[in-house]
Design an enzyme around this catalytic site. Sequence first.
Site, mmCIF file in Angstrom:
data_model
loop_
_atom_site.group_PDB
_atom_site.id
_atom_site.type_symbol
_atom_site.label_atom_id
_atom_site.label_comp_id
_atom_site.label_asym_id
_atom_site.label_seq_id
_atom_site.Cartn_x
_atom_site.Cartn_y
_atom_site.Cartn_z
ATOM 1 N NE ARG A 1 -4.088 -1.843 2.284
ATOM 2 C CZ ARG A 1 -3.936 -3.125 2.339
ATOM 3 N NH1 ARG A 1 -3.072 -3.521 2.908
ATOM 4 N NH2 ARG A 1 -5.101 -3.686 2.447
ATOM 5 C CD GLN B 1 0.151 -5.559 9.426
ATOM 6 O OE1 GLN B 1 0.998 -4.864 9.445
ATOM 7 N NE2 GLN B 1 -1.148 -5.492 9.295
ATOM 8 C CG ASP C 1 9.484 -11.187 5.214
ATOM 9 O OD1 ASP C 1 9.935 -11.595 6.407
ATOM 10 O OD2 ASP C 1 9.403 -9.946 5.033
ATOM 11 C CG HIS D 1 -1.327 -11.470 7.897
ATOM 12 N ND1 HIS D 1 -0.941 -10.180 7.221
ATOM 13 C CD2 HIS D 1 -2.296 -11.277 8.605
ATOM 14 C CE1 HIS D 1 -1.861 -9.248 8.006
ATOM 15 N NE2 HIS D 1 -2.814 -9.791 8.687
ATOM 16 C CB CYS E 1 -3.097 -29.821 0.771
ATOM 17 S SG CYS E 1 -4.568 -30.502 -0.264
ATOM 18 C CB CYS F 1 -5.505 -33.649 2.860
ATOM 19 S SG CYS F 1 -3.979 -33.496 2.377
ATOM 20 C CB CYS G 1 -2.293 -32.278 -2.466
ATOM 21 S SG CYS G 1 -1.774 -33.090 -1.024
ATOM 22 C CG ASN H 1 3.758 3.554 8.256
ATOM 23 O OD1 ASN H 1 4.613 2.561 7.782
ATOM 24 N ND2 ASN H 1 2.897 4.252 7.435
ATOM 25 C CB ILE I 1 11.989 1.704 8.289
ATOM 26 C CG1 ILE I 1 10.635 1.957 8.680
ATOM 27 C CG2 ILE I 1 12.385 0.348 9.444
ATOM 28 C CD1 ILE I 1 9.676 1.401 7.934
#
Length: 244
Positions: A24, A91, A94, A111, A119, A122, A144, A210, A228
Amino acid sequence: MGKPLVAVFSGAGMSTDSGIPDYRGPQGLWRREPDAEKLVTYAYYMADPEIRRRSWLMRAELRAAAPRPNAAHLAVAELERGGTPVRVITQNVDGLHQLAGMPARKVFELHGTARAVVCTDCRARTTLDEALARVAAGEPDPACLTCGGILKTATVMFGERLDPEVLGQAMAVAKGCQVFIAVGSTLQVQPAASLAGMAAEAGARLIIVNAEETPYDSLATEIVREPIGSALPALLTRVSAESA
């Protein structure tokens, strides 16, 4: 009196210096390529093999770039190694906090992770490298091997619910910390973003690092708009000195 518990809440801006584009921000992936949001949206992903093919190619490109932890990740791990109680709520998918040296048990991945593949039927898990090897070998949308179901990275896509256990652990940290530092996040994606407000309401010192304004700026005791990679190491050095 012991050192304060420091919670570091990291968003996509934390990893841009490692070569991973945010979504964003001013140069974010969705501003440059709005259609890219479909690649991480569950309904589109499950319904369209072409979306899955593009998603796997995106993962392969990012993996080939071999992103490494940057100065901000390393500073967080250094703070923890120096004896300050640190918990990371991220969030990001990585794994760069862990690569920088943060113990995995102290990192709460809201996340999920892109380093594993699951899968959707399953729930069998494999590694990202195994799936990408199949893509490279000519399977654009690998299924899968256990049940033939659709594979996806073990990330929480848009349209999926967060893992309630991980969210619960993150909420406990937000309510129990003395310092809550939100880094590189627009603080717009709920319920993750609400953790900043939760920490402030519980009496924590809220610091926001930010480039752009966030909905929680009015609750912050300090706002940092500097890059940052240089701002966070300096801030954490100061936080460490203040609690020594």
